[in-house]
Design a protein around this motif. Sequence first.
Motif, PDB file in Angstrom:
ATOM      1  N   GLY A  15       0.874  -1.143   0.160  1.00 26.97           N
ATOM      2  CA  GLY A  15      -0.134   0.119  -0.103  1.00 26.97           C
ATOM      3  C   GLY A  15       0.917   1.325   0.052  1.00 26.97           C
ATOM      4  N   GLY A  16       1.920   1.292   0.636  1.00 28.10           N
ATOM      5  CA  GLY A  16       2.812   2.352   0.875  1.00 28.10           C
ATOM      6  C   GLY A  16       3.382   2.772  -0.410  1.00 28.10           C
ATOM      7  N   TRP A  17       3.840   1.550  -1.153  1.00 22.81           N
ATOM      8  CA  TRP A  17       4.578   1.810  -2.632  1.00 22.81           C
ATOM      9  C   TRP A  17       3.422   2.298  -3.657  1.00 22.81           C
ATOM     10  N   ALA A  18       2.132   1.900  -3.580  1.00 20.67           N
ATOM     11  CA  ALA A  18       0.975   2.364  -4.376  1.00 20.67           C
ATOM     12  C   ALA A  18       0.975   3.780  -4.173  1.00 20.67           C
ATOM     13  N   ALA A  19       0.721   4.014  -2.996  1.00 23.35           N
ATOM     14  CA  ALA A  19       0.557   5.492  -2.635  1.00 23.35           C
ATOM     15  C   ALA A  19       1.790   6.552  -3.120  1.00 23.35           C
ATOM     16  N   LYS A  20       3.003   6.094  -3.072  1.00 24.69           N
ATOM     17  CA  LYS A  20       4.139   6.835  -3.346  1.00 24.69           C
ATOM     18  C   LYS A  20       4.214   6.949  -4.838  1.00 24.69           C
TER      19      LYS A  20
END
Length: 546
Positions: free
Chosen positions: A22-27
Amino acid sequence: MPQISTPREPFDAVVVGSGATGGWAAKCLTEAGWRVAMLEAGPKITPKDFTEHMQPWQFPYLGESRNSLLRERPIQGLCYACRESNQHWFVNDYENPYTQEKPFHWIRQRVLGGRSNSWGRQTYRMSDLDFKCASHDGYGDDWPISYEEMVPYYETVERYVGISGQAENLPQLPDSVFLPPMEMTCGEAILRDEVRKKMGRVVTIGRAAVLTQKHNGRAACHYCGPCEQGCSTFSYFSSPWTTIADAQRTGRFTLICDAVAAQIPSKDGKATGVMYVDRVSREPREIRAKVVVLCASALESTRLLMNSKLGDQNDALGHYVMDHHYQGGASGVMPMLEAKPWAGAPRRPNGIYVPRFRNVKESATNGFIRGYGYQGGGSPGFDTGAPGFGAAYKDAVRKGKWNLSISAWCECLPRRENYVEIDGDRVDAWGVPILKIHAEYGDNEKKLWNDSRDQAAEMLEASGAKDVHLTGTPSVFGFCIHEVGTARMGNDPKTSVVNRFCQAHDVNNLFVTDGACWVSSGCQNPTLTMMALTVRACEYMVKQYA
């Protein structure tokens, strides 16, 4: 019936889950110019919640509150990482039930960052021995992607995260972009040298998402020890202080915590956003978005798809759940080394790794396919089991022993009879229908597990270890916390849920980039590949919806 609160303007994307993927998708999406909302089912945490530098006497139960843990967390409390200090990061099992048709330990964290706050940080690439496993041994299906396609995305993740490790040039375990490796102990170095000389096998230092030098504004690890309780120097990788922080800096990111995703509404064949329940007030709400990205963890993402009646254009959804079979190995002592044990820091947050050697060239060995890798370590320890009493006993305890042990992570085959479904008779504390899980290890996993123990003992004996003995009992399905599958990717919409870019076949603005999309499990820890798949999927999203 309470009215659902719905904001007027849709976001470009809503990401469900705030962990590693999820963090990578947001970034990725915010840095591409998208307006992104993230839903996290649990509360926000800050470094003030970290307890890695607190001593046992600073806790009410001295850090030994197993009975207290198990009262609300009878499953979570079995996990090594769930402790008196951080138990609130793990779900309350009575508020978050699931039905076990056969024993299954589902370890979950509902808190900003999810399980990236307490993961083991072991970080390994997969190879075409994994992506093209069916071509190698004839079982199951190949992934619709190759290792060559994944290399640039692995590199993107590794350069950002910071992976310490040693290059070994093995085709079955490709090297990453490495920071300097951590050092082996004397006993581990003896094992490495003797196993290579006598058996032709590689023993290397673990490849870990823990910094050995300053990297991207984060400090090097200072070896304090209990990483599962947080890291105030951010030396180990977790999403809130890295990828999510980057997304926040763009000014195009909205974080919504305490948002329990319940359903994905759809219209005219497209997802329109996510309906969720406020964890605290229990009020139903809805967020609208042009694209929905599921990063909630394999089983939670599939649960959300099932409760939304999406991804069910065939009967693949929910099937082929996998988790590494582990907890088996061998231990011994190194009599040639003087122990000199100590208590306290420094505690290296890493171990050693033995890459897969079974069925690398051949398709099968001793009646089983696929393989396993080992993790373990060697260090001096106090000999509390020494004989005697009084002064002699105390001297023997202090003299200690140099212990050495390794245990295996065995690949789990994708079997259709291992599956999850919605339990129509039960809901969680927020009224969301729960999962019923049907999963058990098969004959191949059991053969791998038994062989791995025998081979572990042989390697320890080759190193000169004494008192070598087999260790462990077969793990309960799910307890390795490497659960993958249930929304597999594939080129054929008749046999898979998402395509090679993690895009749902039946809803083209819906993506599943966590472990749910996996076709096979490999024997490596999965998080690095999950993050790389997410970066690849986001690149595709940006091109498709430009």
